[in-house]
Design an enzyme around this catalytic site. Structure first.
Site, PDB file in Angstrom:
ATOM      1  N   THR A   1       3.642  -2.968   3.721  1.00  0.00           N
ATOM      2  CA  THR A   1       3.804  -3.470   2.379  1.00  0.00           C
ATOM      3  C   THR A   1       3.401  -4.377   4.019  1.00  0.00           C
ATOM      4  O   THR A   1       3.429  -5.411   5.151  1.00  0.00           O
ATOM      5  CB  THR A   1       4.496  -4.395   2.642  1.00  0.00           C
TER       6      THR A   1
ATOM      7  N   GLY B   1       0.936  -1.632   0.075  1.00  0.00           N
ATOM      8  CA  GLY B   1      -0.275   0.108   0.047  1.00  0.00           C
ATOM      9  C   GLY B   1       0.753   1.153  -0.050  1.00  0.00           C
ATOM     10  O   GLY B   1       1.475   1.150  -0.467  1.00  0.00           O
TER      11      GLY B   1
ATOM     12  N   ASP C   1      -8.613   6.825   7.961  1.00  0.00           N
ATOM     13  CA  ASP C   1      -8.509   6.617   7.295  1.00  0.00           C
ATOM     14  C   ASP C   1      -9.464   5.223   6.439  1.00  0.00           C
ATOM     15  O   ASP C   1      -9.438   4.150   6.800  1.00  0.00           O
ATOM     16  CB  ASP C   1      -7.185   6.476   6.615  1.00  0.00           C
TER      17      ASP C   1
ATOM     18  N   LYS D   1       2.612  -6.470   8.778  1.00  0.00           N
ATOM     19  CA  LYS D   1       2.962  -4.352   8.472  1.00  0.00           C
ATOM     20  C   LYS D   1       4.218  -4.487   8.638  1.00  0.00           C
ATOM     21  O   LYS D   1       4.191  -4.291   9.923  1.00  0.00           O
ATOM     22  CB  LYS D   1       1.555  -4.356   8.077  1.00  0.00           C
TER      23      LYS D   1
END
Length: 660
Positions: A31, A27, A146, A47
């Protein structure tokens, strides 16, 4: 040869515990990898932040890691079935990472890419679980910041498979991650916008401020996308899209997908008010309204109640306070309707039946018909009424209609011109893929060709998207099982190809595909997956600068084949100028190594110095780079030279002159 970028983390061991097995997704900030927790023997997701997200200075890196650690601790306390669990955190190579629950399923973005849009029942089922997770975060003082389909995971249903999304389990990820990165970004470059512009709330654009109502707005945009298959705004630049959220109201989903219930339009409108004070106060309040709407959509008799409750009741923080439908007996006294048989107010007494309007009209007709002029007036009036009725019937049946033009197979521009000439209104339905009709040509029309349509009425056109094609997903660096799952999700078929050696990727992971990553292919197409056999057994030696004979001997000893190519060079003759593959590359026995070999400096011509004074001849030759040897009398005249005049020799060749 297809060159792929290596991922150095594949196969590595993080913190002596987590063995990286494959890359799942990459992203904007991090990653995600699958890994094996070798201590607990379970599969987890790791992550790790991209290097570009960590500030370069040592002090800033330390501050970023500290904030990231604090956020990880906060997220770990969010124990909720719809929140992706966080198990561990740390740093690897100076970059922060999180260890999270591994969810077997797909992101909502991948579901929408496949399905394009969801039916209302599926959309509300996913939306409820999303809001439940975000509401748990809001109760703990955490704002997601987000909310978007990429951060919503749809796991397999308990019954297995993904066919029925209503039974699927939804989990929300990345709580607090944007906040930690945003804090570091603020220190470096000021108050930059860290949310995804397609889902960003207006107050984040204008003030940079985020609270629970910011997540409510982003969730409303996600619901809009699930219902319509698109986001409300697009534009050439991200900043243009962001300011549309500030300047424009989000359109109703039913304007794009006719037939959606008004209750869904009201939910989207409530969640996406531009003024934060006009939205539900947090995800829990919005969840309450969604539950009311979902219950009432299944009960057609209470549709009006849903609209009234959603648009008039103030937001509440506990879902259970507004879940029950309103029954007539629960109306307040001032809003109750009269009971059966109850009179409201006083009515004026009706006149006797014998003196009613019908009796008076009958007496008038009898009086008029009794005279001859009266009878003629009645006949004329009746004839006029018949004529008006006939003309009205003709207009209602034929006069106000026209024939719909033939539009199927026309290009979009030609169809629009036909509609304009016919004085009709044009509307577009959702476009469809078709293997035979070219892109942007008319696939369907409603009403059909030559069907009756009101003058000035609306014709709905469905345009063709052309043959349906899918891009080959990026599966390089993944194990075959994960790569196969990605290809199947993209409606493609994975086929194992011949494995090959690779210097950077470990054995068993994908090094290339055929067709290449990103190539457009038809549904069901076969994609050959080429796996790595690991590093080849022979390392190519460094031959640059060596003599050709020495290079040949060294390659022969290793079982490699020299392919020689000579070129002009100032380097000495037969010196190796370059090689391919480069030294250190792994190759198999019998592989070719291409060598570039110097032909030596280009030849030069020896000038004529015969009959010149010896000292003058010596100056001429030395000025052109020839060493000179004088024999006999240096003060005499040149009588011979070796090499002779016009001879072609390498630069720096000695020349002997004889002077008598």
């Amino acid at each position: 040869m297809d060159t792929q970028v290596a991922d150095t983390l594949l196969g590595s061991l993080i913190d002596g515990r987590y063995r990286i097995r494959g890359r799942v997704a990459r992203g904007g900030m991090a990653t995600v990898y699958t890994a094996t927790d070798e201590r607990l023997e379970r599969t987890v997701a790791v992550k790790i932040i991209h290097p570009t997200q960590a500030p370069e200075a040592r002090a800033r890196i330390a501050g970023f890691v500290e904030r990231f650690t604090d956020e990880a601790k906060t997220i770990a306390r969010l124990t909720h079935p719809n929140v992706v669990a966080v198990y561990d955190q740390g740093t690897h190579g100076g970059l922060p990472y999180l260890v999270m629950e591994y969810v077997r399923g797909r992101t909502l973005r991948e579901v929408l890419a496949e399905r394009r849009r969801l039916n209302p029942e599926e959309a509300l089922a996913i939306f409820e679980q999303m809001l439940a997770a975000i509401a748990a975060a809001h109760r703990s003082g955490v704002v997601h910041r987000d909310v978007k389909p990429e951060n919503v995971l749809v796991a397999e249903a308990p019954t297995g498979g993904m066919a029925n999304l209503v039974d699927g389990v939804v989990k929300v990820a990345d709580f607090g991650l944007a906040r930690a990165v945003e804090a570091s970004a603020d220190e470096e470059s000021g108050n930059q916008l860290m949310a995804t512009v397609a889902y960003v709330a207006p107050e984040l654009v204008t003030k940079g401020h985020a609270d629970p109502r910011t997540d409510v707005y982003s969730a409303g945009i996600v619901l809009f996308e699930m219902l319509t298959g698109r986001v409300p705004y697009d534009g050439g630049r991200p900043i243009d899209i962001a300011w549309q959220h500030v300047d424009r109201d989000v359109p109703s989903p039913s304007t794009l997908v006719p037939g959606l219930p008004p209750a869904l339009d009201n939910l989207v409108a409530r969640a996406t008010r531009r003024d934060p004070d006009a939205r539900p106060t947090d995800a829990g309040a919005l969840l309450a309204e969604v539950q009311v709407a979902r219950d009432e959509l299944g009960n057609p008799n209470s549709h009006t109640t849903v609209l009234r409750r959603i648009t008039t009741e103030p937001p509440v923080s506990e879902p259970t306070m507004v879940v029950a439908a309103v029954r007539p007996a629960e109306r307040p006294a001032w809003a109750r309707l009269p009971e059966d048989g109850q009179r409201v107010g006083r009515r004026r007494a009706a006149p006797p039946e014998s003196d009613g309007f019908g009796a008076r009209l009958g007496r008038l007709f009898t009086g008029v018909a009794g005279e001859s002029r009266g009878r003629l007036a009645i006949i004329a009036t009746a004839a006029a009424l018949v004529l008006v009725a006939a003309l009205g019937g003709w207009y209602l049946t034929f006069g106000r209609y026209t024939d719909a033009p033939q539009l199927v197979s026309l290009t979009k521009a030609d169809a629009e011109a036909q509609i304009a000439r016919a004085g009709l209104v044009l509307k577009y339905a959702e476009p469809r893929y078709d293997a035979t009709v070219p892109r942007d040509s008319v696939l369907l029309q409603d009403p059909g060709s030559a069907d009756r349509i009101l003058k000035g009425g609306t014709v709905t056109l469905t345009l063709s998207l052309g043959p349906e094609q899918f891009p080959v997903p990026d599966v390089v660096g993944k194990e075959f099982e994960l790569a196969e799952a990605d290809l199947v999700s993209a409606n493609l078929v994975a086929v194992k190809g011949t494995a090959r050696y690779d210097d950077t990727l470990p054995a068993g992971v994908v090094v290339a595909t055929n067709p290449k990553v990103g190539a457009q292919v038809k549904p069901g197409a076969k994609v050959t997956v080429i796996l790595s056999k690991g590093r080849a057994p022979i390392s190519v030696p460094n031959l640059v600068g060596k003599n050709l004979n020495d290079a040949r001997a060294e390659l022969s000893r290793l079982g490699l084949v020299a392919v020689e190519n000579f070129k002009d060079s100032e380097k000495p003759k037969d010196e190796i100028l370059g090689q391919s593959p480069a030294d250190g590359t792994g190759v198999e026995r019998g592989a070719e190594v291409k060598l570039e070999i110097s032909k030596g400096p280009p030849a030069v011509v020896v000038p004529r110095v015969m009959d010149l004074p010896c000292q003058q001849a010596k100056q001429v030759l030395e000025s052109q780079g020839f060493p000179v040897t004088i024999q006999f009398n240096p003060n005499a005249v040149v009588r011979f030279q070796n090499p002779g005049e016009n001879s072609q020799v390498p630069p720096g060749t000695p020349v002997t002159i004889g002077c008598f």
